[in-house]
Design a protein around this motif. Structure first.
Motif, PDB file in Angstrom:
ATOM      1  N   SER A 298      -3.832 -27.359 -94.163  1.00 34.79           N
ATOM      2  CA  SER A 298      -2.358 -26.788 -94.797  1.00 34.79           C
ATOM      3  C   SER A 298      -1.380 -27.026 -93.660  1.00 34.79           C
ATOM      4  CB  SER A 298      -2.629 -25.109 -95.066  1.00 34.79           C
ATOM      5  OG  SER A 298      -2.967 -24.422 -94.076  1.00 34.79           O
ATOM      6  N   ALA A 299      -0.256 -26.936 -93.865  1.00 38.51           N
ATOM      7  CA  ALA A 299       0.960 -26.945 -93.081  1.00 38.51           C
ATOM      8  C   ALA A 299       1.954 -26.166 -93.758  1.00 38.51           C
ATOM      9  CB  ALA A 299       0.997 -28.352 -92.723  1.00 38.51           C
ATOM     10  N   SER A 300       2.634 -25.418 -93.068  1.00 38.10           N
ATOM     11  CA  SER A 300       3.982 -24.678 -93.201  1.00 38.10           C
ATOM     12  C   SER A 300       5.105 -24.731 -92.353  1.00 38.10           C
ATOM     13  CB  SER A 300       3.788 -23.158 -93.790  1.00 38.10           C
ATOM     14  OG  SER A 300       4.901 -22.573 -94.261  1.00 38.10           O
ATOM     15  N   LEU A 301       5.954 -25.637 -92.494  1.00 33.57           N
ATOM     16  CA  LEU A 301       7.020 -25.876 -91.493  1.00 33.57           C
ATOM     17  C   LEU A 301       8.503 -25.435 -92.077  1.00 33.57           C
ATOM     18  CD1 LEU A 301       6.092 -29.609 -90.346  1.00 33.57           C
ATOM     19  CD2 LEU A 301       4.996 -27.422 -89.491  1.00 33.57           C
ATOM     20  N   ASP A 336       5.962 -22.623 -87.956  1.00 27.44           N
ATOM     21  CA  ASP A 336       4.938 -23.708 -87.794  1.00 27.44           C
ATOM     22  C   ASP A 336       3.700 -23.057 -88.017  1.00 27.44           C
ATOM     23  OD1 ASP A 336       3.825 -23.575 -84.666  1.00 27.44           O
ATOM     24  OD2 ASP A 336       5.776 -22.519 -84.860  1.00 27.44           O
ATOM     25  N   LEU A 337       3.030 -23.130 -89.143  1.00 24.86           N
ATOM     26  CA  LEU A 337       1.583 -22.837 -89.375  1.00 24.86           C
ATOM     27  C   LEU A 337       0.960 -24.202 -89.746  1.00 24.86           C
ATOM     28  CD1 LEU A 337       2.255 -19.604 -91.356  1.00 24.86           C
ATOM     29  CD2 LEU A 337       1.657 -19.853 -89.072  1.00 24.86           C
ATOM     30  N   ILE A 338      -0.146 -24.371 -88.925  1.00 24.41           N
ATOM     31  CA  ILE A 338      -0.646 -25.662 -89.249  1.00 24.41           C
ATOM     32  C   ILE A 338      -2.074 -25.746 -88.888  1.00 24.41           C
ATOM     33  CG2 ILE A 338       0.223 -26.726 -87.265  1.00 24.41           C
ATOM     34  CD1 ILE A 338       0.353 -29.591 -88.529  1.00 24.41           C
ATOM     35  N   GLY A 339      -2.989 -26.408 -89.580  1.00 26.52           N
ATOM     36  CA  GLY A 339      -4.550 -26.339 -89.182  1.00 26.52           C
ATOM     37  C   GLY A 339      -5.207 -27.206 -90.169  1.00 26.52           C
ATOM     38  N   ALA A 340      -6.397 -27.716 -89.885  1.00 28.99           N
ATOM     39  CA  ALA A 340      -7.580 -28.339 -90.425  1.00 28.99           C
ATOM     40  C   ALA A 340      -8.745 -28.690 -89.681  1.00 28.99           C
ATOM     41  CB  ALA A 340      -6.856 -29.469 -91.263  1.00 28.99           C
ATOM     42  N   SER A 341      -9.767 -28.936 -90.313  1.00 31.38           N
ATOM     43  CA  SER A 341     -11.043 -29.470 -89.557  1.00 31.38           C
ATOM     44  C   SER A 341     -10.625 -30.719 -89.012  1.00 31.38           C
ATOM     45  CB  SER A 341     -12.230 -29.490 -90.441  1.00 31.38           C
ATOM     46  OG  SER A 341     -11.787 -30.406 -91.692  1.00 31.38           O
ATOM     47  N   MET A 386       1.490 -30.378 -82.243  1.00 41.65           N
ATOM     48  CA  MET A 386       2.962 -30.653 -81.736  1.00 41.65           C
ATOM     49  C   MET A 386       3.944 -30.404 -82.922  1.00 41.65           C
ATOM     50  SD  MET A 386       4.387 -34.101 -79.891  1.00 41.65           S
ATOM     51  CE  MET A 386       3.064 -34.065 -78.820  1.00 41.65           C
ATOM     52  N   VAL A 387       4.945 -29.521 -82.782  1.00 45.70           N
ATOM     53  CA  VAL A 387       5.944 -29.541 -83.747  1.00 45.70           C
ATOM     54  C   VAL A 387       7.246 -30.005 -83.414  1.00 45.70           C
ATOM     55  CG1 VAL A 387       7.057 -27.839 -85.301  1.00 45.70           C
ATOM     56  CG2 VAL A 387       4.453 -27.485 -84.660  1.00 45.70           C
TER      57      VAL A 387
END
Length: 429
Positions: A298-301, A336-341, A386-387
């Motif tokens: 998921s990502a929220s930018l 900037d919320l971002i993450g995954a396996s 990185m954002v």
């Protein structure tokens, strides 16, 4: 034709691990006050030029259609059907240049008849074929007047589909598909500025938005002609101001590696006459979408941009140069919320406003534009987050309508390209 614009940043700014971190401009905009509109049309026509005024065009030209040379099917003519009793029809001759008021400039290749009409078989002609010498200029203040503007979308077949008037001066339309997305455009025309809300939606797992305001600006263009040759051309869109926020919210949305999408969204179009010459200015939008979010990612930018810039180009008779300035600008990361396996990559942006200038239905300035982009990447092996954000200005100029040869016909330039790295953590290379 695909042209170099915001999509170039994907390989330039967002794949680099180090970027500029300063938001202080090196130049300032020269945007002036909101002056009255002015124009100049002082020309001398060539001896073979026939000026078809508006009344004559309406009363003596019955229709126009296309025809192909019977000996060479690659040669296409635009055939004008004239009333044979009109003075223009009776004096038509090959190699004349028809300058038809508000419509076109055409070379007469041959003359024929269908029994009831005089036919002029014509091919493309340059404006400099018709004009021997003179100056043409305009200084036009483009504002968002709901009384004279109605936003629309140009369909693939060239037909315009007007936005629906919701209330007052607010318009909206849903358009698509754009890749796997459906787009909703909403504009509220408020004179000095326009509030815009653009939403790209993919099923229930991807939403891309651009919200904010774009300001009014001035279009300033002048040119000089001597001995049927273009001596100079100057064009500037002055005071391109905006306050826009880009947001990308994605959850397991998969891959949308679309690159630069030249969406035929002509939000606003303003035609006006300079002498008998039809000038059309269009406000268009183009998207950049390169996204890869795995099923568990998921990502929220969200990035906020403000700027006040000038974009333009000039030609001195032999070569082009730029006359745009970046002006005052700023970009700020809001979220900037971002993450995954695995890996996540998000690049979302748009050229907006992208301004196009047409003269007599010929594109002279394919784009004079400012572009914004928000970007993020995440990897777990090695761990890196990185954002970033970027702001770009670009212009393209095509002077073939003025007889400029193919070696320098199309000129394009990125005027500025600045980027900020908001977040860089982990083992980023």
């Amino acid at each position: 034709m695909k042209l170099l614009r915001l999509s170039a940043i994907l390989g330039l700014a967002f794949l680099l691990s180090t970027c500029s971190s300063s938001n202080q401009p090196t130049t300032t905009t020269t945007s002036g006050p909101w002056n009255p509109n002015t124009q100049t049309y002082q020309v001398t026509y060539g001896p073979n030029t026939v000026l078809v005024d508006s009344i004559t065009a309406a009363t003596t030209i019955h229709s126009a259609d296309t025809s192909y040379d019977p000996t060479d099917p690659t040669i296409e003519y635009l055939v004008y059907h004239f009333d044979p009793s009109s003075p223009i029809a009776q004096n038509l001759a090959t190699d004349q240049i028809l300058l038809i008021y508000g419509q076109s400039v055409r070379h007469v290749d041959s003359i024929g008849s269908n029994g009831s009409e005089t036919l002029a078989y014509t091919s493309d002609a340059a404006l400099t074929d018709a004009i021997e010498s003179g100056t043409i200029s305009w200084d036009y203040g483009f504002d968002y007047n709901a009384n004279v503007l109605h936003p629309s979308v140009m369909m693939p077949n060239g037909r315009y589909l007007p936005m629906k008037l919701l209330s007052g001066n607010t318009f909206q339309i849903t358009y698509g598909p754009i890749g796997s997305y459906t787009a909703t455009f909403q504009m509220t025309l408020a004179g000095e500025n326009a509030q815009v809300a653009i939403t790209l939606q993919k099923a229930g797992n991807a939403k891309l938005t651009c919200n904010g305001t774009i300001g009014h600006f001035r279009q300033q263009t002048d040119m000089s002609i001597a001995s049927h040759q273009l001596q100079s051309f100057h064009h500037k869109d002055q005071g391109m101001t905006a306050d826009l926020t880009l947001n990308a919210t994605l959850a397991g949305s998969g891959d949308d590696l679309l690159g630069g999408i030249n969406v035929p969204v002509v939000l606003l179009e303003v035609p006006y006459l300079v002498g008998p010459i039809l000038v059309e200015m269009k406000v268009v939008v183009e998207f950049v979408i390169n996204i890869s979010v795995p099923a568990d990612g998921s990502a929220s930018l969200e990035t906020h941009f403000t700027y006040n810039s000038d974009v333009g180009c000039q030609f001195d008779g032999t070569q082009f140069s730029a006359n745009g300035q970046i002006g005052n600008w700023n970009m700020t990361k809001n979220k900037d919320l971002i993450g995954a396996s695995g890996g996540v990559a998000v690049n979302f942006g748009l050229d907006f406003p992208k301004l196009e200038l047409d003269i007599m239905h010929k594109t002279i300035v394919p784009y004079a534009e400012t572009g914004i982009l928000t970007s993020a990447s995440y990897t777990s092996f090695p761990a890196c987050k990185m954002v970033q954000g970027a702001f770009v200005g670009a212009v393209g100029c095509d002077l073939s309508f003025f007889g400029i040869g193919p070696t320098i016909k199309l000129w394009k330039k990125t005027l500025w390209s600045v980027a900020d790295t908001f977040v860089k953590s982990g083992n980023c290379h």
